[in-house]
Design an enzyme around this catalytic site. Structure first.
Site, PDB file in Angstrom:
ATOM      1  N   GLY A 230       0.835  -1.200   0.000  1.00 47.11           N
ATOM      2  CA  GLY A 230       0.000   0.000   0.000  1.00 47.11           C
ATOM      3  C   GLY A 230       0.866   1.245   0.000  1.00 47.11           C
ATOM      4  O   GLY A 230       2.017   1.202   0.446  1.00 47.11           O
TER       5      GLY A 230
ATOM      6  N   GLN B 131       3.010  10.137   1.229  1.00 47.76           N
ATOM      7  CA  GLN B 131       4.308   9.464   1.332  1.00 47.76           C
ATOM      8  C   GLN B 131       5.224   9.783   0.155  1.00 47.76           C
ATOM      9  O   GLN B 131       6.425   9.547   0.218  1.00 47.76           O
ATOM     10  CB  GLN B 131       4.120   7.943   1.409  1.00 47.76           C
TER      11      GLN B 131
ATOM     12  N   CYS C  42       5.588  -0.125   7.388  1.00 49.35           N
ATOM     13  CA  CYS C  42       5.277   1.046   6.569  1.00 49.35           C
ATOM     14  C   CYS C  42       6.508   1.422   5.751  1.00 49.35           C
ATOM     15  O   CYS C  42       7.616   1.417   6.281  1.00 49.35           O
ATOM     16  CB  CYS C  42       4.883   2.200   7.487  1.00 49.35           C
ATOM     17  N   LEU C  43       6.307   1.729   4.474  1.00 55.74           N
ATOM     18  CA  LEU C  43       7.436   2.108   3.620  1.00 55.74           C
ATOM     19  C   LEU C  43       8.100   3.390   4.125  1.00 55.74           C
ATOM     20  O   LEU C  43       9.261   3.636   3.812  1.00 55.74           O
ATOM     21  CB  LEU C  43       6.977   2.280   2.167  1.00 55.74           C
TER      22      LEU C  43
ATOM     23  N   HIS D  91      -4.700   1.481   7.155  1.00 50.80           N
ATOM     24  CA  HIS D  91      -3.348   2.014   7.361  1.00 50.80           C
ATOM     25  C   HIS D  91      -3.078   3.169   6.386  1.00 50.80           C
ATOM     26  O   HIS D  91      -2.601   4.233   6.785  1.00 50.80           O
ATOM     27  CB  HIS D  91      -2.318   0.875   7.171  1.00 50.80           C
ATOM     28  N   GLU D  92      -3.406   2.954   5.105  1.00 48.57           N
ATOM     29  CA  GLU D  92      -3.145   4.000   4.091  1.00 48.57           C
ATOM     30  C   GLU D  92      -4.033   5.213   4.317  1.00 48.57           C
ATOM     31  O   GLU D  92      -3.602   6.353   4.121  1.00 48.57           O
ATOM     32  CB  GLU D  92      -3.335   3.448   2.678  1.00 48.57           C
TER      33      GLU D  92
HETATM   34 NI    NI Z   1       2.438   3.385   5.731  1.00 49.10          NI
END
Ligand code: NI
Length: 184
Positions: free
Chosen positions: A50, A55, A98-99, A140-141
């Site tokens: 995601g 981000q 998370c990225l 989350h996103e």
């Molecule tokens: Ni994230």
């Protein structure tokens, strides 16, 4: 006309841009659809399941998700202005990463099932019923659109430990870059 995809830079924490509230999308036009495609490409490349527009430095309410496992065919969803219109009372814990918080994981408790209304890449209004991994990823996103990270759902002790590690990591990377420039 098909345009080449582009990989976008993913912002990592701590960064004030990850704490901001994103603006709604007025309509999904060609530029927004292109951004969604680039975000999806960036997500697959990372790799992740995601990604939210903040981000990649875009403060718009856009997320892309794909819960499909590696061996399964891709099942991407591109969503603008996602809105949870129903959530189950039953909650479930799930280990999240998370990225924007590389190498950090912890358990977050969220509603198990949700119903989400959103606008797709063709500017069509849609709803999706999500449970399991898809439900976790969408929630989350969507948090990212309100400047919320998964660490904001865990204990403050664990959160500060993670943020300290990430701050140190960032300083280390900056020093490394400077060193590489000086010795180039
Ligand atoms: Ni994230």
């Amino acid at each position: 006309m098909s345009r080449p995809m582009a990989l976008l830079d993913i912002i990592t924490a701590p960064d004030p841009r990850l704490k901001k509230k994103a603006e709604p999308v007025e309509r999904v036009d060609a530029a927004t659809a292109k951004l969604m495609a680039d975000m999806l490409e960036t997500m697959y490349d990372a790799p992740g399941v995601g990604l939210a527009a903040p981000q990649v430095g875009v403060l718009k309410r856009i997320i892309v998700v794909d819960p499909a496992r590696e061996e399964a065919p891709p099942a991407p969803l591109k969503m603008a202005n996602p809105e949870i219109i129903w959530a189950s009372e039953e909650t479930k814990p799930h280990e999240e990463g998370c990225l924007s918080l590389p190498e950090e994981y912890d358990e977050v408790v969220r509603p198990d099932k949700i119903k989400v209304r959103y606008i797709d890449e063709n500017n069509e209004l849609r709803t999706v019923d999500a449970d399991g991994l898809l439900s976790v990823i969408i929630q989350h996103e969507m948090d990212h659109l309100n400047g919320v990270l998964f660490v904001d759902h865990i204990s403050s002790v664990k959160r500060s430990m993670i943020m300290r590690r990430l701050t140190k990591q960032k300083k280390f990377e900056k020093l490394g870059k400077r060193h590489a420039l000086e010795t180039a």
